[in-house]
Design an enzyme around this catalytic site. Structure first.
Site, PDB file in Angstrom:
ATOM      1  N   CYS A 145       0.869  -1.189   0.000  1.00 51.99           N
ATOM      2  CA  CYS A 145       0.000   0.000   0.000  1.00 51.99           C
ATOM      3  C   CYS A 145       0.897   1.228   0.000  1.00 51.99           C
ATOM      4  CB  CYS A 145      -0.903   0.005   1.234  1.00 51.99           C
ATOM      5  SG  CYS A 145      -2.230   1.231   1.110  1.00 51.99           S
ATOM      6  N   CYS A 189      -3.884   6.227   0.235  1.00 48.46           N
ATOM      7  CA  CYS A 189      -3.327   4.960  -0.250  1.00 48.46           C
ATOM      8  C   CYS A 189      -2.899   4.996  -1.708  1.00 48.46           C
ATOM      9  CB  CYS A 189      -4.331   3.832  -0.010  1.00 48.46           C
ATOM     10  SG  CYS A 189      -4.724   3.641   1.744  1.00 48.46           S
ATOM     11  N   LYS A 207     -12.100  -5.204   2.660  1.00 43.26           N
ATOM     12  CA  LYS A 207     -11.488  -4.337   3.661  1.00 43.26           C
ATOM     13  C   LYS A 207     -12.406  -3.140   3.877  1.00 43.26           C
ATOM     14  CE  LYS A 207      -7.508  -1.515   4.783  1.00 43.26           C
ATOM     15  NZ  LYS A 207      -6.096  -1.233   4.541  1.00 43.26           N
ATOM     16  N   ARG A 230      -2.685   3.484  12.621  1.00 45.68           N
ATOM     17  CA  ARG A 230      -2.255   4.715  11.946  1.00 45.68           C
ATOM     18  C   ARG A 230      -1.258   5.487  12.799  1.00 45.68           C
ATOM     19  NH1 ARG A 230      -8.028   6.065   9.005  1.00 45.68           N
ATOM     20  NH2 ARG A 230      -8.050   4.122   7.820  1.00 45.68           N
ATOM     21  N   ARG A 250     -10.908   7.383   4.144  1.00 44.96           N
ATOM     22  CA  ARG A 250     -10.718   6.345   3.141  1.00 44.96           C
ATOM     23  C   ARG A 250     -12.036   5.763   2.624  1.00 44.96           C
ATOM     24  NH1 ARG A 250      -5.470   6.450   4.073  1.00 44.96           N
ATOM     25  NH2 ARG A 250      -4.434   5.471   5.866  1.00 44.96           N
ATOM     26  N   GLU A 253     -16.619  -8.297  -4.014  1.00 46.39           N
ATOM     27  CA  GLU A 253     -15.200  -7.927  -3.976  1.00 46.39           C
ATOM     28  C   GLU A 253     -14.314  -9.174  -3.948  1.00 46.39           C
ATOM     29  OE1 GLU A 253     -13.457  -5.317  -4.262  1.00 46.39           O
ATOM     30  OE2 GLU A 253     -14.523  -3.525  -3.601  1.00 46.39           O
ATOM     31  N   LYS A 268     -11.327  -7.963   6.662  1.00 43.35           N
ATOM     32  CA  LYS A 268     -10.696  -7.082   7.639  1.00 43.35           C
ATOM     33  C   LYS A 268     -11.602  -5.918   7.968  1.00 43.35           C
ATOM     34  CE  LYS A 268      -6.835  -3.947   7.964  1.00 43.35           C
ATOM     35  NZ  LYS A 268      -5.869  -3.187   7.252  1.00 43.35           N
ATOM     36  N   SER A 272      -5.561  -3.547  14.700  1.00 42.60           N
ATOM     37  CA  SER A 272      -4.982  -2.802  15.812  1.00 42.60           C
ATOM     38  C   SER A 272      -6.006  -2.345  16.852  1.00 42.60           C
ATOM     39  CB  SER A 272      -4.225  -1.592  15.268  1.00 42.60           C
ATOM     40  OG  SER A 272      -5.095  -0.751  14.529  1.00 42.60           O
ATOM     41  N   TYR A 299      -2.078  -9.336  16.258  1.00 43.59           N
ATOM     42  CA  TYR A 299      -1.001  -8.856  17.131  1.00 43.59           C
ATOM     43  C   TYR A 299      -0.868  -9.757  18.362  1.00 43.59           C
ATOM     44  CZ  TYR A 299      -1.533  -4.955  13.990  1.00 43.59           C
ATOM     45  OH  TYR A 299      -1.619  -4.198  12.840  1.00 43.59           O
TER      46      TYR A 299
HETATM   47  C1  PBG Z   1      -2.643   0.060   4.883  1.00 44.92           C
HETATM   48  C2  PBG Z   1      -3.139  -0.776   6.005  1.00 44.92           C
HETATM   49  C3  PBG Z   1      -3.894  -0.407   7.129  1.00 44.92           C
HETATM   50  C4  PBG Z   1      -3.987  -1.555   7.927  1.00 44.92           C
HETATM   51  C5  PBG Z   1      -3.338  -2.582   7.252  1.00 44.92           C
HETATM   52  N1  PBG Z   1      -2.831  -2.077   6.072  1.00 44.92           N
HETATM   53  C6  PBG Z   1      -4.427   0.907   7.541  1.00 44.92           C
HETATM   54  C7  PBG Z   1      -5.525   1.566   6.818  1.00 44.92           C
HETATM   55  O1  PBG Z   1      -6.080   1.048   5.845  1.00 44.92           O
HETATM   56  O2  PBG Z   1      -5.826   2.676   7.228  1.00 44.92           O
HETATM   57  C8  PBG Z   1      -4.663  -1.640   9.259  1.00 44.92           C
HETATM   58  C9  PBG Z   1      -4.094  -2.653  10.189  1.00 44.92           C
HETATM   59  C10 PBG Z   1      -4.532  -2.539  11.607  1.00 44.92           C
HETATM   60  O3  PBG Z   1      -5.351  -1.672  11.985  1.00 44.92           O
HETATM   61  O4  PBG Z   1      -4.031  -3.337  12.400  1.00 44.92           O
HETATM   62  N2  PBG Z   1      -3.589   0.544   4.021  1.00 44.92           N
END
Ligand code: PBG
Length: 324
Positions: A117, A127, A193, A203, A215, A231, A246, A272, A311
């Site tokens: 990305c 992105c 996603k 972030r 986004r 998708e 995700k 996260s 994680y």
């Molecule tokens: C990059 C990306 C993101 C995450 C994984 N790849 C952030 C986003 O899309 O803003 C999120 C991973 C996480 O929150 O653990 N685009």
């Protein structure tokens, strides 16, 4: 009484015997953050226990993970310089490229997966490449991703994982990889996603908060479920080897529908924000750590995920993995 379901719940051995789902450590993927500038290494306040690693620390961490049974890491790079066109992303001496090569040299059997990305590499935090109105340009951003994928492949990556949600990127990446002879580099597509609030702590970790806007123009709208199937179907059609849903917890219905509909391996990303909210509860003594993490992993497997990116992977492996 003919039916007494409690009979099979009486002892740990009985419960093990009739257990329907297990989460093996080799289904787990541990995300790793690696910084180019050493001064940016260290703790992430909203993700207790997770670090931003320097390159040598990242390789050492990969070794430790491998020794407890983790076979795959997902790499995120934080470059020293960001600009409008994500120049450092496709640089052969970029931080992710060096991390891939370093891990492969130290532990050839460890699978390296590179998140693909531009948001960590652009100064605006989006992105892809922007037009004059600040909208992300789809096809130009896809072309850039394809170039970056080839650079990761040259570094020796096993799997690239496009997480940008541009249209048509899987096909373009497949074509670019094949064109350079990287027919064996696999694609794990972040297919469904969502534009989620649960990416907040990431972030902070990656320094990739959009400087304006959000986004929602490229990531999926949270209330949509049928669209996720569309998708995923598109990505499989375009050549994705593995598809992903995700975040995880608020979207396990999507994982289940995808499992019922598609035969491709399905990954789920326990993101996260999901990690942060549990860590906050553990810290306060509101939730019991080990039981919660085990139940979490069981929920992903039960929903139908083959691959779990989390994680919590490292600590789960330390408790359940075989020492190597
Ligand atoms: C990059 C990306 C993101 C995450 C994984 N790849 C952030 C986003 O899309 O803003 C999120 C991973 C996480 O929150 O653990 N685009």
């Amino acid at each position: 009484m003919l039916h007494r379901p409690r009979r099979l719940r009486r002892t740990p051995a009985l419960r093990e015997l009739v257990r329907e789902h297990r989460t093996p450590v080799d289904a787990l993927v541990m995300p790793l953050f690696v910084v180019e500038r050493e001064s940016e290494a260290g703790a992430i306040s909203s993700m207790p226990g997770i670090l931003r690693h320097t390159l040598p620390q990242c390789v050492e961490e990969a070794k430790r993970l491998f020794s407890v049974g983790i076979n795959a890491v997902l790499l995120f790079g934080i470059p020293a310089h960001k600009d409008a066109v994500a120049s450092r992303n496709a640089a052969d001496d970029g931080i992710v490229q060096r991390a891939i090569a370093g891990i492969k040299e130290a532990i050839p059997e460890m699978l390296t997966i590179a998140d693909l990305c531009n948001c960590e590499y652009t100064d605006h935090g989006h992105c892809g490449l922007l037009d004059e109105r600040g909208e992300v340009r789809n096809d130009e951003s896809v072309a850039l991703l394809a170039t970056v994928a080839r650079s990761y492949a040259r570094a020796g990556v096993d799997i690239v994982a496009p997480s940008d949600m541009m249209d048509g990127r899987v096909a373009a990446i497949r074509r670019a990889l094949d064109g350079d002879g990287f027919t064996q580099t696999a694609i794990m597509a972040y297919s469904a996603k969502y534009a989620s609030a649960f990416y907040g702590p990431f972030r902070e970790a990656a320094g990739s908060t959009p400087q304006f806007g959000d986004r929602r123009g490229y990531q999926m709208d949270p209330p949509n479920a049928r669209e996720a199937m569309r998708e995923i179907a598109l990505d499989i059609d375009e050549g994705a080897d593995i598809v992903m849903v995700k975040p995880a917890l608020p979207y396990l219905d999507i994982v289940r529908s995808a499992r019922d509909r598609f035969d491709a391996p399905i990954a789920v990303y326990n993101v996260s924000g999901e990690y942060a909210m549990m860590e906050a509860a553990f810290e306060r003594g509101w939730l019991e750590r080990e039981r919660t993490v085990d139940e979490l992993m069981a929920s992903f497997t039960r929903a139908g995920a083959d691959i779990i990116i989390s994680y919590f992977a490292a600590e789960y492996a330390r408790r359940h993995g075989r020492g190597r």
